[in-house]
Design a protein around this motif. Sequence first.
Motif, PDB file in Angstrom:
ATOM      1  N   UNK A  77      64.554   1.845 -34.780  1.00 25.33           N
ATOM      2  CA  UNK A  77      64.458   1.119 -33.512  1.00 25.33           C
ATOM      3  C   UNK A  77      64.266   2.082 -32.345  1.00 25.33           C
ATOM      4  N   UNK A  78      65.026   3.164 -32.352  1.00 24.50           N
ATOM      5  CA  UNK A  78      64.878   4.166 -31.297  1.00 24.50           C
ATOM      6  C   UNK A  78      63.487   4.795 -31.333  1.00 24.50           C
ATOM      7  N   UNK A  79      63.010   5.065 -32.524  1.00 23.71           N
ATOM      8  CA  UNK A  79      61.699   5.690 -32.667  1.00 23.71           C
ATOM      9  C   UNK A  79      60.597   4.761 -32.158  1.00 23.71           C
ATOM     10  N   UNK A 122      67.247   5.172 -25.105  1.00 21.71           N
ATOM     11  CA  UNK A 122      68.628   4.790 -25.414  1.00 21.71           C
ATOM     12  C   UNK A 122      69.087   3.606 -24.576  1.00 21.71           C
ATOM     13  N   UNK A 123      68.827   3.659 -23.275  1.00 26.69           N
ATOM     14  CA  UNK A 123      69.334   2.607 -22.398  1.00 26.69           C
ATOM     15  C   UNK A 123      68.552   1.311 -22.580  1.00 26.69           C
ATOM     16  N   UNK A 124      67.253   1.411 -22.852  1.00 23.35           N
ATOM     17  CA  UNK A 124      66.457   0.210 -23.142  1.00 23.35           C
ATOM     18  C   UNK A 124      66.932  -0.432 -24.445  1.00 23.35           C
ATOM     19  N   UNK A 125      67.204   0.397 -25.448  1.00 23.16           N
ATOM     20  CA  UNK A 125      67.726  -0.113 -26.720  1.00 23.16           C
ATOM     21  C   UNK A 125      69.027  -0.881 -26.487  1.00 23.16           C
ATOM     22  N   UNK A 178      62.670  10.530 -21.303  1.00 22.39           N
ATOM     23  CA  UNK A 178      62.238   9.685 -22.422  1.00 22.39           C
ATOM     24  C   UNK A 178      63.409   9.308 -23.314  1.00 22.39           C
ATOM     25  N   UNK A 179      64.180  10.289 -23.741  1.00 23.52           N
ATOM     26  CA  UNK A 179      65.299  10.044 -24.652  1.00 23.52           C
ATOM     27  C   UNK A 179      66.309   9.091 -24.005  1.00 23.52           C
ATOM     28  N   UNK A 180      66.597   9.315 -22.737  1.00 23.39           N
ATOM     29  CA  UNK A 180      67.555   8.457 -22.035  1.00 23.39           C
ATOM     30  C   UNK A 180      67.009   7.051 -21.852  1.00 23.39           C
ATOM     31  N   UNK A 218      63.998  11.206 -29.637  1.00 24.78           N
ATOM     32  CA  UNK A 218      64.728   9.967 -29.359  1.00 24.78           C
ATOM     33  C   UNK A 218      65.681   9.588 -30.479  1.00 24.78           C
ATOM     34  N   UNK A 219      65.512  10.159 -31.664  1.00 27.17           N
ATOM     35  CA  UNK A 219      66.417   9.818 -32.765  1.00 27.17           C
ATOM     36  C   UNK A 219      67.694  10.655 -32.716  1.00 27.17           C
ATOM     37  N   UNK A 220      67.738  11.640 -31.822  1.00 30.60           N
ATOM     38  CA  UNK A 220      68.941  12.479 -31.730  1.00 30.60           C
ATOM     39  C   UNK A 220      70.168  11.663 -31.302  1.00 30.60           C
ATOM     40  N   UNK A 221      70.077  10.822 -30.245  1.00 29.19           N
ATOM     41  CA  UNK A 221      71.277  10.045 -29.860  1.00 29.19           C
ATOM     42  C   UNK A 221      71.823   9.136 -30.957  1.00 29.19           C
ATOM     43  N   UNK A 222      70.986   8.330 -31.645  1.00 33.22           N
ATOM     44  CA  UNK A 222      71.582   7.461 -32.673  1.00 33.22           C
ATOM     45  C   UNK A 222      72.166   8.239 -33.843  1.00 33.22           C
ATOM     46  N   UNK A 223      71.457   9.277 -34.294  1.00 27.31           N
ATOM     47  CA  UNK A 223      71.987  10.066 -35.415  1.00 27.31           C
ATOM     48  C   UNK A 223      73.239  10.829 -34.998  1.00 27.31           C
ATOM     49  N   UNK A 224      73.218  11.368 -33.795  1.00 31.13           N
ATOM     50  CA  UNK A 224      74.396  12.072 -33.291  1.00 31.13           C
ATOM     51  C   UNK A 224      75.581  11.128 -33.138  1.00 31.13           C
ATOM     52  N   UNK A 225      75.311   9.908 -32.648  1.00 33.32           N
ATOM     53  CA  UNK A 225      76.403   8.957 -32.491  1.00 33.32           C
ATOM     54  C   UNK A 225      76.964   8.543 -33.841  1.00 33.32           C
ATOM     55  N   UNK A 226      76.107   8.351 -34.830  1.00 35.17           N
ATOM     56  CA  UNK A 226      76.587   7.970 -36.161  1.00 35.17           C
ATOM     57  C   UNK A 226      77.557   9.015 -36.701  1.00 35.17           C
ATOM     58  N   UNK A 227      77.174  10.284 -36.596  1.00 36.75           N
ATOM     59  CA  UNK A 227      78.052  11.361 -37.060  1.00 36.75           C
ATOM     60  C   UNK A 227      79.360  11.369 -36.273  1.00 36.75           C
TER      61      UNK A 227
END
Length: 220
Positions: A186-188, A83-86, A78-80, A140-149
């Motif tokens: 958007x990810x959510x 991310x890839x669809x986004x 799901x998370x992947x 699903x919000x872990x990748x965008x928040x992690x990338x921001x940091x």
Amino acid sequence: MPFRRSLAFITAIAAWAALGLQLGLLIDQMTSAGASVVEAVWRFFGYFTIIMNLMAAVVASALVLNPTGRLAGPRSRLVTAAAIVFGGLVYSVALRAIWQPTGWQAVADHALHDATPVLFFLTWLAWDHGGLRWRDALWAVVPPLGYCAYAFARGAADGWYAYWFLNPEALNLKQLSASIVLLTAAFLIIAVTLIAIDRVLARGRRDVIRPESQSGSRSL
């Protein structure tokens, strides 16, 4: 090999090939401009597109090599997929019209933003469904928040930011916060949509199986 594992295999090959091609092109471009290979590799891993495609490559590989492992589980898929669809949607809507590469860069570009997202989404559709809960969308919000940091830490170290909307040197705090909120939202939204699809597919497959099992029991 079952169809879904064959599809995951094709997805993994496509994703790894796209990543390898883009890395090679970036190394050639940056070393020609006087940078080192290390600097080129460091720059390569600064793009969210690369991180998303790397996630897709790893998870697709897990689906082939260890389909019962955690990396191949419903939450990881799901998370992947989110991310890839986004990444594919944002590129198609916002960037395709203004970025028109040629040659091998065009091949890499389409592979990263078109082929891998479509293939991984098809793989996600073909895999098992019914193992997700609505609360799983929060993962699903872990990748965008992690990338921001990660992007802020990288930028603070070398002064380079991959995306203008995550550049604290160009945006004030309010604008930067808005970028992070919109990215996370958007990810959510995509994750919730995927979970809804997951539930519909799971229900449909149960409905197909139930009449067959019932008719079989009556014939005994």
